[in-house]
Scaffold this motif. Sequence first.
Motif, PDB file in Angstrom:
ATOM      1  N   GLU A  48      -5.804 -41.148  24.836  1.00  0.00           N
ATOM      2  CA  GLU A  48      -4.827 -42.177  24.473  1.00  0.00           C
ATOM      3  C   GLU A  48      -5.466 -43.365  23.771  1.00  0.00           C
ATOM      4  N   GLY A  49      -6.749 -43.584  23.981  1.00  0.00           N
ATOM      5  CA  GLY A  49      -7.419 -44.702  23.344  1.00  0.00           C
ATOM      6  C   GLY A  49      -7.632 -44.502  21.853  1.00  0.00           C
ATOM      7  N   LYS A  50      -7.598 -43.251  21.394  1.00  0.00           N
ATOM      8  CA  LYS A  50      -7.886 -42.967  19.988  1.00  0.00           C
ATOM      9  C   LYS A  50      -6.638 -42.732  19.143  1.00  0.00           C
ATOM     10  N   GLY A  51      -5.555 -42.320  19.722  1.00  0.00           N
ATOM     11  CA  GLY A  51      -4.321 -42.127  18.972  1.00  0.00           C
ATOM     12  C   GLY A  51      -4.068 -40.689  18.563  1.00  0.00           C
ATOM     13  N   VAL A  52      -2.803 -40.422  18.269  1.00  0.00           N
ATOM     14  CA  VAL A  52      -2.352 -39.076  17.946  1.00  0.00           C
ATOM     15  C   VAL A  52      -2.929 -38.578  16.625  1.00  0.00           C
ATOM     16  N   LYS A  53      -2.904 -39.441  15.612  1.00  0.00           N
ATOM     17  CA  LYS A  53      -3.372 -39.017  14.295  1.00  0.00           C
ATOM     18  C   LYS A  53      -4.829 -38.565  14.361  1.00  0.00           C
ATOM     19  N   GLU A  54      -5.660 -39.344  15.019  1.00  0.00           N
ATOM     20  CA  GLU A  54      -7.068 -38.975  15.138  1.00  0.00           C
ATOM     21  C   GLU A  54      -7.241 -37.687  15.945  1.00  0.00           C
ATOM     22  N   HIS A  55      -6.431 -37.508  16.972  1.00  0.00           N
ATOM     23  CA  HIS A  55      -6.480 -36.296  17.793  1.00  0.00           C
ATOM     24  C   HIS A  55      -6.162 -35.058  16.949  1.00  0.00           C
ATOM     25  N   ILE A  56      -5.086 -35.150  16.179  1.00  0.00           N
ATOM     26  CA  ILE A  56      -4.687 -34.021  15.340  1.00  0.00           C
ATOM     27  C   ILE A  56      -5.755 -33.741  14.286  1.00  0.00           C
ATOM     28  N   LEU A  57      -6.286 -34.800  13.684  1.00  0.00           N
ATOM     29  CA  LEU A  57      -7.328 -34.617  12.660  1.00  0.00           C
ATOM     30  C   LEU A  57      -8.589 -33.987  13.243  1.00  0.00           C
ATOM     31  N   LYS A  58      -8.902 -34.277  14.513  1.00  0.00           N
ATOM     32  CA  LYS A  58     -10.055 -33.636  15.156  1.00  0.00           C
ATOM     33  C   LYS A  58      -9.804 -32.136  15.311  1.00  0.00           C
ATOM     34  N   LEU A  59      -8.576 -31.778  15.682  1.00  0.00           N
ATOM     35  CA  LEU A  59      -8.235 -30.357  15.787  1.00  0.00           C
ATOM     36  C   LEU A  59      -8.290 -29.680  14.416  1.00  0.00           C
ATOM     37  N   VAL A  60      -7.789 -30.347  13.387  1.00  0.00           N
ATOM     38  CA  VAL A  60      -7.820 -29.803  12.025  1.00  0.00           C
ATOM     39  C   VAL A  60      -9.264 -29.636  11.561  1.00  0.00           C
ATOM     40  N   ASP A  61     -10.107 -30.622  11.844  1.00  0.00           N
ATOM     41  CA  ASP A  61     -11.523 -30.551  11.474  1.00  0.00           C
ATOM     42  C   ASP A  61     -12.205 -29.374  12.169  1.00  0.00           C
ATOM     43  N   THR A  62     -11.910 -29.176  13.426  1.00  0.00           N
ATOM     44  CA  THR A  62     -12.485 -28.052  14.178  1.00  0.00           C
ATOM     45  C   THR A  62     -12.040 -26.728  13.571  1.00  0.00           C
ATOM     46  N   ALA A  63     -10.764 -26.614  13.235  1.00  0.00           N
ATOM     47  CA  ALA A  63     -10.243 -25.383  12.617  1.00  0.00           C
ATOM     48  C   ALA A  63     -10.903 -25.141  11.260  1.00  0.00           C
ATOM     49  N   THR A  64     -11.123 -26.206  10.496  1.00  0.00           N
ATOM     50  CA  THR A  64     -11.772 -26.082   9.181  1.00  0.00           C
ATOM     51  C   THR A  64     -13.207 -25.586   9.341  1.00  0.00           C
ATOM     52  N   LYS A  65     -13.905 -26.098  10.327  1.00  0.00           N
ATOM     53  CA  LYS A  65     -15.281 -25.647  10.575  1.00  0.00           C
ATOM     54  C   LYS A  65     -15.298 -24.172  10.961  1.00  0.00           C
ATOM     55  N   LEU A  66     -14.317 -23.744  11.752  1.00  0.00           N
ATOM     56  CA  LEU A  66     -14.231 -22.326  12.107  1.00  0.00           C
ATOM     57  C   LEU A  66     -13.959 -21.474  10.874  1.00  0.00           C
ATOM     58  N   LYS A  67     -13.066 -21.938   9.990  1.00  0.00           N
ATOM     59  CA  LYS A  67     -12.777 -21.201   8.758  1.00  0.00           C
ATOM     60  C   LYS A  67     -14.036 -21.071   7.906  1.00  0.00           C
ATOM     61  N   ASP A  68     -14.839 -22.149   7.856  1.00  0.00           N
ATOM     62  CA  ASP A  68     -16.093 -22.118   7.091  1.00  0.00           C
ATOM     63  C   ASP A  68     -17.088 -21.105   7.654  1.00  0.00           C
ATOM     64  N   LEU A  69     -16.982 -20.833   8.956  1.00  0.00           N
ATOM     65  CA  LEU A  69     -17.853 -19.844   9.590  1.00  0.00           C
ATOM     66  C   LEU A  69     -17.271 -18.432   9.536  1.00  0.00           C
ATOM     67  N   GLY A  70     -16.150 -18.278   8.861  1.00  0.00           N
ATOM     68  CA  GLY A  70     -15.551 -16.955   8.691  1.00  0.00           C
ATOM     69  C   GLY A  70     -14.550 -16.575   9.765  1.00  0.00           C
ATOM     70  N   VAL A  71     -14.121 -17.538  10.571  1.00  0.00           N
ATOM     71  CA  VAL A  71     -13.129 -17.283  11.611  1.00  0.00           C
ATOM     72  C   VAL A  71     -11.792 -17.814  11.107  1.00  0.00           C
ATOM     73  N   PRO A  72     -10.867 -16.918  10.771  1.00  0.00           N
ATOM     74  CA  PRO A  72      -9.583 -17.391  10.239  1.00  0.00           C
ATOM     75  C   PRO A  72      -8.749 -18.069  11.325  1.00  0.00           C
ATOM     76  N   VAL A  73      -8.329 -19.294  11.043  1.00  0.00           N
ATOM     77  CA  VAL A  73      -7.475 -20.042  11.964  1.00  0.00           C
ATOM     78  C   VAL A  73      -6.242 -20.461  11.182  1.00  0.00           C
ATOM     79  N   ASP A  74      -5.102 -19.972  11.603  1.00  0.00           N
ATOM     80  CA  ASP A  74      -3.836 -20.261  10.942  1.00  0.00           C
ATOM     81  C   ASP A  74      -3.387 -21.681  11.284  1.00  0.00           C
ATOM     82  N   ASP A  75      -2.790 -22.363  10.324  1.00  0.00           N
ATOM     83  CA  ASP A  75      -2.287 -23.714  10.562  1.00  0.00           C
ATOM     84  C   ASP A  75      -1.245 -23.738  11.676  1.00  0.00           C
ATOM     85  N   ALA A  76      -0.435 -22.691  11.783  1.00  0.00           N
ATOM     86  CA  ALA A  76       0.570 -22.622  12.843  1.00  0.00           C
ATOM     87  C   ALA A  76      -0.097 -22.629  14.219  1.00  0.00           C
TER      88      ALA A  76
END
Length: 143
Positions: A48-76
């Motif tokens: 709660e100290g960091k906010g929703v936008k930052e939380h979602i962006l952290k999840l998106v960043d993690t998914a992007t890193k997985l995609k870069d490693l060849g692990v497909p992660v769907d946006d859904a």
Amino acid sequence: MSETLRGGIPACDKAKDFLDSIGAKFKESEKAEMGELMMTLTSLKFDEGKGVKEHILKLVDTATKLKDLGVPVDDAFVVHMTLTSLPQSFDQLKITYNTHKQKWSLDELISIYAQEEGKLKRNTNFGVVNLVHKSLESAEMWE
């Protein structure tokens, strides 16, 4: 090259064998990184100290890193993980998402939840104050 890495590579007579050995060490490292990123994506909780936008962006960043490693992660999937990782104060939006036929994009999710977070903050900043005025006359009546 660090001493730790150098110590884990066997002595080789040929440069190709040496480079293959180094490549194998980094490949093992990628597997460990994939595991860590998957764990982060599926277990990250809202701070709660960091906010929703930052939380979602952290999840998106993690998914992007997985995609870069060849692990497909769907946006859904990222949208779903976001919805499950948010606290109860966002339950109404979770219900709204689940009852609508159309799926939200990550950009829509960030926008909608950032607006909701702002609304929740505005509503919780107003406290109730009870002021009691005790007049001298009424105090004397009770004595």
